[in-house]
Design a protein around this motif. Structure first.
Motif, PDB file in Angstrom:
ATOM      1  N   PRO A   1      -9.547 -14.923   2.210  1.00 56.48           N
ATOM      2  CA  PRO A   1      -8.965 -14.099   1.156  1.00 56.48           C
ATOM      3  C   PRO A   1      -9.595 -14.408  -0.196  1.00 56.48           C
ATOM      4  O   PRO A   1     -10.023 -15.534  -0.470  1.00 56.48           O
TER       5      PRO A   1
ATOM      6  N   ARG B   1     -16.389 -10.423  -3.001  1.00 56.31           N
ATOM      7  CA  ARG B   1     -16.819 -11.271  -1.880  1.00 56.31           C
ATOM      8  C   ARG B   1     -18.300 -11.644  -2.018  1.00 56.31           C
ATOM      9  O   ARG B   1     -18.709 -12.752  -1.676  1.00 56.31           O
TER      10      ARG B   1
ATOM     11  N   CYS C   1      -6.874  -0.505  -2.017  1.00 56.33           N
ATOM     12  CA  CYS C   1      -6.407  -0.777  -0.654  1.00 56.33           C
ATOM     13  C   CYS C   1      -6.680  -2.193  -0.184  1.00 56.33           C
ATOM     14  O   CYS C   1      -6.243  -2.572   0.919  1.00 56.33           O
ATOM     15  N   LYS C   2      -7.397  -2.987  -0.970  1.00 63.17           N
ATOM     16  CA  LYS C   2      -7.764  -4.331  -0.554  1.00 63.17           C
ATOM     17  C   LYS C   2      -7.092  -5.362  -1.466  1.00 63.17           C
ATOM     18  O   LYS C   2      -7.122  -5.250  -2.692  1.00 63.17           O
TER      19      LYS C   2
ATOM     20  N   TRP D   1     -13.610  -4.981  -4.033  1.00 59.28           N
ATOM     21  CA  TRP D   1     -13.308  -6.101  -3.134  1.00 59.28           C
ATOM     22  C   TRP D   1     -14.579  -6.646  -2.495  1.00 59.28           C
ATOM     23  O   TRP D   1     -14.790  -7.858  -2.428  1.00 59.28           O
ATOM     24  N   GLU D   2     -15.459  -5.742  -2.063  1.00 60.91           N
ATOM     25  CA  GLU D   2     -16.739  -6.162  -1.482  1.00 60.91           C
ATOM     26  C   GLU D   2     -17.590  -6.872  -2.535  1.00 60.91           C
ATOM     27  O   GLU D   2     -18.276  -7.865  -2.241  1.00 60.91           O
TER      28      GLU D   2
ATOM     29  N   GLU E   1       0.824  -1.209   0.000  1.00 56.75           N
ATOM     30  CA  GLU E   1       0.000   0.000   0.000  1.00 56.75           C
ATOM     31  C   GLU E   1       0.854   1.253   0.000  1.00 56.75           C
ATOM     32  O   GLU E   1       0.569   2.226  -0.700  1.00 56.75           O
TER      33      GLU E   1
ATOM     34  N   THR F   1     -10.044  -1.528  -5.172  1.00 59.40           N
ATOM     35  CA  THR F   1     -10.810  -0.614  -4.325  1.00 59.40           C
ATOM     36  C   THR F   1     -11.680  -1.417  -3.358  1.00 59.40           C
ATOM     37  O   THR F   1     -11.978  -2.597  -3.589  1.00 59.40           O
ATOM     38  N   LYS F   2     -12.092  -0.777  -2.321  1.00 59.87           N
ATOM     39  CA  LYS F   2     -12.902  -1.468  -1.316  1.00 59.87           C
ATOM     40  C   LYS F   2     -14.207  -1.961  -1.914  1.00 59.87           C
ATOM     41  O   LYS F   2     -14.656  -3.083  -1.613  1.00 59.87           O
TER      42      LYS F   2
ATOM     43  N   ASP G   1     -14.698 -14.025   5.476  1.00 60.24           N
ATOM     44  CA  ASP G   1     -13.418 -13.351   5.685  1.00 60.24           C
ATOM     45  C   ASP G   1     -12.259 -14.016   4.967  1.00 60.24           C
ATOM     46  O   ASP G   1     -11.123 -13.533   5.053  1.00 60.24           O
TER      47      ASP G   1
ATOM     48  N   LEU H   1      -3.870  -4.871  -5.520  1.00 63.34           N
ATOM     49  CA  LEU H   1      -4.769  -4.085  -4.685  1.00 63.34           C
ATOM     50  C   LEU H   1      -5.955  -3.586  -5.499  1.00 63.34           C
ATOM     51  O   LEU H   1      -5.783  -3.101  -6.622  1.00 63.34           O
TER      52      LEU H   1
END
Length: 881
Positions: A125, A181, A158-159, A177-178, A37, A173-174, A123, A171
């Motif tokens: 990875p 998931r 960042c994720k 990443w969400e 990061e 973006t959040k 949770d 990496l």
């Protein structure tokens, strides 16, 4: 992106520890996310955009369909309008020495898919595998529609997301990443297409190719997964969602369940915002304002959107269900375009409607404001037709991320104007925005404005009758200054009946309309971005403007001249732009059609340029009207016909040639009769034969007093050689035989009318040894001579040179010819020919587009009106920088 293993590690054994950290048991290494990061370079989701360049240093070429030309014009390097200085950045196209995730650049017929592994818990990875496929030979997949930044606008990578057997890390973006998931299966695997991952965002060549393929990627998938964020899309591990049609969330057929409110985080903020409970609230989310999602949803054959624990799905029939919902209106939502979901690119039938529906949409990269619509643009060669991607491609409109925003927007402006003919785009010019002057031509619109996109092709909705009525009200009410005193900016009429409102109307002349329409030869300078197009000069703005009223979105400005006032309408404060120093000029961009009104273009001459036809754009004006007193317009004209205003030098020369072929006399009033003129010009039949003499007289008019010898030489050149004409002191002598009796009879019959008595002349007889006899001869004497026995006699007629001048002064045709030459001489600078060549030769094509500066007597147009405002209908190519 980074490979975190030991360099010697060839056979990784990656396992996830209890703290959810991947660790290689073969080399003992684990990824250092915090360090990654801190050291990350430019964001993969926010590539650096090539900087704008100074006007004059451009190298425009996009789109290929726009006519670009290259010139050597360069701006002054000391210009105060230098473009802003951009911080240098690392080239976003540079990649690491070895790209461990993207092995090679995809071809135009290829794309990548993500194989997403299942996980034991939320949770765990995120681990993916990338596989390359041919567009025509691929497995089934689901494209995902989401936004890189979430509702909070955070687009920071960042994720961590892991790839392949080495678990190479990238990496994201959040929100991305969400989303991963959310779509990750809880058993087996799932194949999806995700733009941030399936396209190597650091490879501009690949990015350009894949953006062009997105329409096919989204339309070929099984269904599109719409992800609105973790506060809306509830993960249902081990459970299946309820499934309903989209309209059922509107009519309360079903109510989604949402997660219970989460506790606050360390900053005191709640992890989840309050979830929207209805479709209108959902459409107000940031997701639906992003430009890229429009094509993703319109092109999908079927889409599914998770709201709470319900999957609402759509297909091409979805919009039909909303018709029966009386309380629902798409226009009252923040995303009216959603009504076309799953209906294909042709569902929004016109380019204007597409731009109107998407005018509020946003893009992180300003170039995407256009690129994001290319796949669903209707046929841009005919805005009324249904969409046809091939037409867009044929115009060269394709995404190219090697271009600067400046290049893209100048190209889009040029395409809309020159290829599509949408002249109304000129109403949105950014000439009044100082922040654009250094990097954009003054006629280009402000593409950062939502208004520009919403009304890109809209023109004036007023009529000339409405404008005239408003102007009449202003005239009657008057304008008062701050002290309450009546202003004198307008003509105060004796009564309302004495007010005449004049406007230009009708089609252009045949020459201008067919041979030099506004778009013929129009082009963009590839270096400066200057627009060159054919415009018709109307008038020079005769002074400072004063704002006197408003009608709709337009402000009304006026400038006064003796006995007349010009009214100009514009959306902008042109009174702050027009200086009144004679350099501000109104041009006409004429449209085909007899009853159509032209568009007026207000330009300011660019005195810094060596090109005399170089201008800066001030404003496009929908109406220009002139108030006059009827006393100067007694014939009651209410219009100035454009075709009459465009009385060209070519037309004048054609009329002149016709007048030159008139016989050498006009029997009218006190003018010389035909016989008198023939007596002065023996053997001369038409005005054309005395043209050398007229040229001398015209030269003397321009530069008095002139050369007497030049007048004599010109006269001698006019008379045919068989008459043996020569000069003797202040006299001219013509010799002719009695066999040429017509000339002698002319002289004898009419000479006395000019002098008041019979004239003195000499005659000789060939057989008498050249004996000369001088006498005053009457008509009877002349008959005696001609009836004598001698077969032939020679008669010499002598008269003073000033008698020729006197005769020509009384001859109206000569005066009219010289007046015409005055008009023609004023245009020689523009045609490149000298006056004599234009009068005696065939008029060149350029003469068809250069018009007289005043009406004179050639056309049915009020001369005073033209004189007051220097009205001129010349059509020529102007360069707007």
């Amino acid at each position: 992106m980074q490979r975190w293993h030991d360099v010697a590690c060839r056979y990784p054994d990656v396992r996830v520890s209890a703290d959810q950290t991947p660790r290689c048991h073969a080399c003992g290494k684990e990824p250092q996310i915090a360090e990654l990061e801190r050291s990350r370079g430019p964001s993969s989701s926010s590539l650096s955009i090539p900087p704008d360049k100074r006007l004059g240093d451009l190298d425009l070429w996009w789109p290929r369909s726009v006519p670009y030309v290259r010139s050597s014009l360069k701006p002054d390097p000391e210009s105060e309008d230098a473009p802003p200085v951009f911080d240098s950045q690392d080239d976003a196209n540079e990649q690491t020495a070895e790209d461990t995730i993207y092995k090679s650049t995809l071809g135009s017929d290829e794309f990548r898919l993500v194989w997403l592994d299942s996980a034991e818990s939320l949770d765990s990875p995120l681990h993916l595998n990338l596989c390359d496929y041919k567009l025509d030979d691929c497995t089934e997949y689901e494209p995902v529609s989401y936004t890189w930044a979430g509702e909070d606008g955070d687009s920071t990578p960042c994720k961590p997301v892991y790839f392949g057997p080495f678990w190479d890390v990238m990496l994201q973006t959040k929100n991305c990443w969400e989303m991963l998931r959310f779509v990750r299966p809880w058993y087996g695997n799932r194949i999806v297409w995700v733009d941030a991952i399936c396209i190597n965002q650091a490879d501009i060549q690949e990015r350009n190719i894949q953006v062009a393929n997105m329409s096919r990627i989204y339309s070929s998938g099984n269904r599109v997964i719409i992800y609105l964020g973790p506060d809306i899309a509830m993960p249902l591990y081990g459970k299946h969602p309820r499934r309903r049609r989209l309209h059922e969330i509107v009519d309360d057929t079903i109510t989604p369940n949402f997660p219970a409110p989460q506790p606050t985080d360390s900053s005191g903020r709640r992890s989840y915002v309050e979830s929207p409970k209805n479709l209108k609230a959902l459409l107000g989310r940031r997701y639906f304002s992003r430009i890229w999602v429009i094509q993703e949803l319109l092109l999908s054959q079927r889409a599914v959107i998770r709201v709470g624990d319900v999957d609402f799905w759509t297909d091409p029939t979805t919009s039909n269900y909303f018709i029966n919902l009386p309380e629902w209106s798409w226009e009252r939502t923040d995303a009216a375009w959603v009504q076309y979901i799953s209906q294909g690119a042709a569902s929004i039938s016109t380019l204007r409607n597409l731009l109107l529906l998407t005018s509020h949409c946003r893009a992180t990269d300003p170039r995407d404001r256009l690129f994001g619509l290319l796949s669903i643009m209707p046929d841009m060669s005919n805005p009324s037709a249904e969409g046809d991607t091939s037409q867009v491609e044929g115009a060269g409109l394709h995404a190219d991320y090697s271009l600067s925003s400046q290049h893209v927007y100048i190209g889009l402006f040029a395409h809309c104007l020159l290829n599509l003919g949408h002249v109304n785009i000129l109403y949105h010019a950014s000439s009044n925005l100082s922040r654009w002057k250094a990097c954009y031509p003054t006629c280009a619109p402000d593409w950062t404005s939502r208004t520009t996109w919403r009304a890109l092709f809209d023109g004036p909705e007023l009529t000339s009758e409405q404008v005239e009525a408003e102007i009449r009200d202003i005239i009657q009410e008057g304008v008062r200054d701050n002290r309450g005193a009546e202003s004198d900016w307008y003509i105060k009429p004796r009564s309302s009946d004495l007010v005449s409102i004049i406007e230009c109307w009708g089609p252009a002349s045949t020459h201008a309309a067919t041979l030099r329409p506004w778009h013929k030869g129009a082009h963009i300078d590839a270096s400066t971005g200057a627009l060159s197009m054919n415009l018709t000069h109307y008038m020079t703005v005769p002074g400072k403007l004063k704002r006197v009223g408003r009608i709709g979105v337009y402000q009304i400005f006026a400038v006064r001249k003796p006995l007349a006032t010009v009214f100009i309408l514009s959306e902008y404060r042109i009174d702050r732009m027009v200086i009144g120093d004679g350099k501000d000029e109104l041009f006409i961009l004429s449209h085909p059609g007899y009853y159509t009104l032209p568009t007026y273009i207000l330009l300011r001459r660019n005195t810094d340029s060596e090109d005399r036809e170089s201008y800066n754009f001030l404003s496009a004006c929908p109406f220009v009207q002139i108030q006059t007193d009827v006393s100067i317009n007694a014939r009651g004209f209410l219009h100035v016909a454009l075709k009459d205003l465009q009385y060209s030098v070519y037309d004048i020369l054609q009329d002149l040639q016709e007048r030159l072929d008139y016989p050498l006399y006009v029997q009218k009033g006190l003018e010389l009769t035909s016989l008198e003129m023939k007596g002065l010009f023996a053997g001369v039949e038409t005005n054309r034969q005395i043209l050398p003499l007229i040229q001398v007289l015209h030269s003397e008019r321009l530069n008095p007093p002139g050369d007497p010898d030049a007048f004599v030489d010109a006269y001698l050149a006019c008379v045919p050689p068989e008459y043996k004409t020569f000069a003797r002191g202040s006299f001219l002598q013509i010799t002719f035989s009695t066999s040429q009796g017509g000339v002698a009879e002319t002289y004898f019959k009419e000479r006395g009318k000019l002098n008041g008595s019979e004239a003195r002349f000499r005659y000789r007889v060939r057989d008498s040894g050249d004996e000369w006899r001088s006498t005053i001869v009457s008509q009877s004497k002349y008959k005696q001579i001609t009836n004598s026995s001698q077969s032939q006699q020679w008669i010499d007629i002598c008269f003073r040179i000033h008698e020729v001048r006197q005769a020509l002064t009384l001859y109206s045709n000569v005066d009219r010819i010289m007046d015409t030459m005055d008009v023609i001489s004023a245009s020689t600078g523009r045609t490149g020919e000298d006056l004599w060549s234009m009068v005696t030769g065939d008029p060149g094509d350029e003469c068809k587009f250069i018009c007289i500066s005043q009406a004179q007597t050639y056309i049915d147009l009020d001369t005073k009106l033209c004189d007051y405002f220097g009205m001129n209908g010349s059509t020529f190519m102007v360069s707007i920088v």
